[in-house]
Scaffold this active site. Structure first.
Site, mmCIF file in Angstrom:
data_model
loop_
_atom_site.group_PDB
_atom_site.id
_atom_site.type_symbol
_atom_site.label_atom_id
_atom_site.label_comp_id
_atom_site.label_asym_id
_atom_site.label_seq_id
_atom_site.Cartn_x
_atom_site.Cartn_y
_atom_site.Cartn_z
ATOM 1 N N SER A 122 0.892 -0.978 0.008
ATOM 2 C CA SER A 122 0.052 -0.102 -0.289
ATOM 3 C C SER A 122 0.763 1.333 0.329
ATOM 4 O O SER A 122 -0.178 2.512 0.662
ATOM 5 C CB SER A 122 -1.185 0.103 1.273
ATOM 6 N N LYS A 146 0.269 3.819 -2.673
ATOM 7 C CA LYS A 146 -0.723 4.728 -2.166
ATOM 8 C C LYS A 146 0.037 6.355 -2.187
ATOM 9 O O LYS A 146 -1.251 7.469 -2.715
ATOM 10 C CB LYS A 146 -1.630 4.077 -1.379
ATOM 11 N N SER A 174 -6.668 3.518 4.248
ATOM 12 C CA SER A 174 -5.567 2.645 2.921
ATOM 13 C C SER A 174 -6.434 2.087 2.489
ATOM 14 O O SER A 174 -6.345 0.579 2.418
ATOM 15 C CB SER A 174 -4.289 1.524 3.718
ATOM 16 N N LYS A 204 3.517 6.934 5.073
ATOM 17 C CA LYS A 204 1.991 5.679 5.043
ATOM 18 C C LYS A 204 2.801 4.165 4.711
ATOM 19 O O LYS A 204 4.267 3.923 4.860
ATOM 20 C CB LYS A 204 2.341 5.697 3.172
#
Length: 464
Positions: free
Chosen positions: A65, A68, A125, A228
């Site tokens: 993720s 992203k 997320s 993140k």
């Protein structure tokens, strides 16, 4: 295997120094049964781009993720170029709704602003939101993926290839610690007005509070400001983090941790060590690919560390966090084959902790809160959720299929030439073409509105 069993701190520090010396000399032998260390990492200065430390930073890895961050970068870029605003409508399509969790689960046809979508994208997320943002920006998911790869080439992300906007499992989707650091740096430098997005510990949608998987790092590390996390089994636990102290920001990327606690503890150690360094080779000059991604099922082979192992490796009361500098040396192929000191943790086999040192609760189970106090740091603030709503501002026409289909032509980013290192590797590199696949809509503008000011990051509340 060298094992230190002394109970006194002085003896442990002495033993650690001996282990470090032997490692630098190349004499330390590791046991076959030793648990695997974090796979790869890099630490850079956000302003200068100096590489302050790294291990296998050019090895391809599955970003999960962290993908992203590229989705967010293209959204911020669209706002900067006037193709969207933070109040632009993002529509949930049937395709977006069909994505696997983690997701928001909104019904097809649901409208929300780009501002709300970005908060859900980074904190929750949410995979469905990632697809919805991409479709709204580019007209279709394939067109947005083409934009992602074109941007990666422009930034010189030489080990990176995208096949989706969220990071769900697909072995064709690869990056590296170095490439993710490059992406994090451009996000940090080009869009300072959006720093608050990465530092949100929680959001509230309706009555439901959704907390960031990065919240322990944010709450426990001085100056922590984002960014993140990511996880799929084939990658283990990944994270990009940032921290600012004394006007200086350090970025770190950690790939392949075995648990969320280990991920945060490793990031804390790397960030602390990074602030003690100033110079290094520029991250943009460190291009190429050196090593293939891990075999499938990485998370099953890399077992979670016990509390005892974490305390032995990262615990401050055992004197380990302050002894990471020059702890061992490794061959760095990016600097003319010179063996240089690495700022990182000492080999995990160098210290053996005592089980009775592990904090426990009244029921005899491990007190993980106290373990994190010891290896990451005590909490200095409480999670404060930012309210995030659905819908678009009144007076704005909803984004329709006809509106999304009416797209302006957007020139693709120009490719930055890159050098490929590690000849003979099975690296997957971005395709040379930047043309949109036949039959797909071209990238373009989404429905525009007026900018919405992002809520500031909550002020830290120290523990009493």
């Amino acid at each position: 295997m060298l094992k230190i069993t002394g109970r006194h701190l002085g003896g442990r520090l002495c033993g650690l120094a001996v282990a470090a010396s032997l490692a630098v000399a190349g004499l330390l032998q590791t046991g076959a049964s030793a648990r695997a260390e974090v796979a790869a990492w890099i630490v850079i200065d956000a302003e200068t781009g100096a590489v302050l430390d790294h291990k296998d930073a050019l090895r391809q890895w599955y970003p999960a993720s962290i993908t992203k961050l590229m989705t967010a970068y293209l959204a911020f870029k669209a706002v900067r170029e006037g193709r969207a605003t933070l109040e632009s409508a993002v529509a949930i399509s049937a395709n977006a709704h069909a994505q696997p969790p983690s997701k928001m689960g909104f019904k097809p046809g649901t409208q929300l602003t780009l501002d709300s979508a970005l908060k859900m994208l980074i904190v929750k997320s949410a995979n469905d939101i990632a697809v919805a943002v991409g479709e709204s920006l580019a007209g279709s998911e394939p067109a947005f993926i083409e934009m992602m790869n074109a941007e990666a080439r422009r930034l010189g992300m030489s080990a990176t290839h995208f096949v989706n906007p969220h990071g769900l499992p697909d072995n064709r989707q690869v990056s590296s610690a170095r490439d993710l650091a490059v992406l994090a740096r451009v996000l940090w430098r080009e869009f300072p007005q959006y720093h608050a997005y990465y530092g949100l510990p929680a959001i509230k949608v309706g009555k439901k509070t959704l907390r960031s998987a990065n919240r322990e790092f944010l709450a426990r590390v001085p100056g922590a400001s984002g960014m993140k996390t990511g996880y799929i089994c084939n990658s283990g636990l990944n994270v990009v983090v940032s921290a600012t102290r004394g006007g200086r920001t350090v970025l770190a990327v950690v790939l392949g941790a075995a648990s969320g606690v280990e991920r945060a503890a490793k990031a804390r150690v790397l960030v602390d060590a990074g602030f003690r360094q100033r110079s290094g080779r520029n991250v943009e000059a460190m291009t190429g690919v050196a090593g293939a991604p891990p075999a499938d099922g990485y998370c099953k082979r890399n077992t979670k560390p016990t509390a005892d192992e974490l305390l032995a490796t990262y615990g401050t009361s055992r004197g380990l966090r302050g002894t990471t500098t020059l702890s061992y040396a490794q061959l760095d192929p990016s600097i003319n084959g010179v063996r240089r000191p690495i700022v990182g943790q000492a080999p995990q086999q160098a210290v053996s902790a005592d089980d009775d040192d592990v904090p426990t609760r009244d029921d005899g189970k491990t007190d993980w809160g106290k373990v994190m106090d010891e290896i990451i740091g005590p909490r200095s603030r409480v999670d404060q959720a930012v309210q995030v709503g659905l819908g678009v501002p009144k007076g704005r026409a909803p984004a329709s299929e006809a509106k999304i289909a009416t797209l302006a032509n957007v020139p693709m980013p120009k490719e930055k030439p890159v050098a490929v290192m590690g000849a003979g590797s099975s690296a997957l590199l971005p395709a040379a073409s930047s043309q949109v696949p036949a039959g797909e809509a071209k990238p373009g503008a989404i429905f525009r509105g007026q900018p919405l000011v992002i809520l500031p990051r909550p002020t830290p509340n120290p523990r009493p």
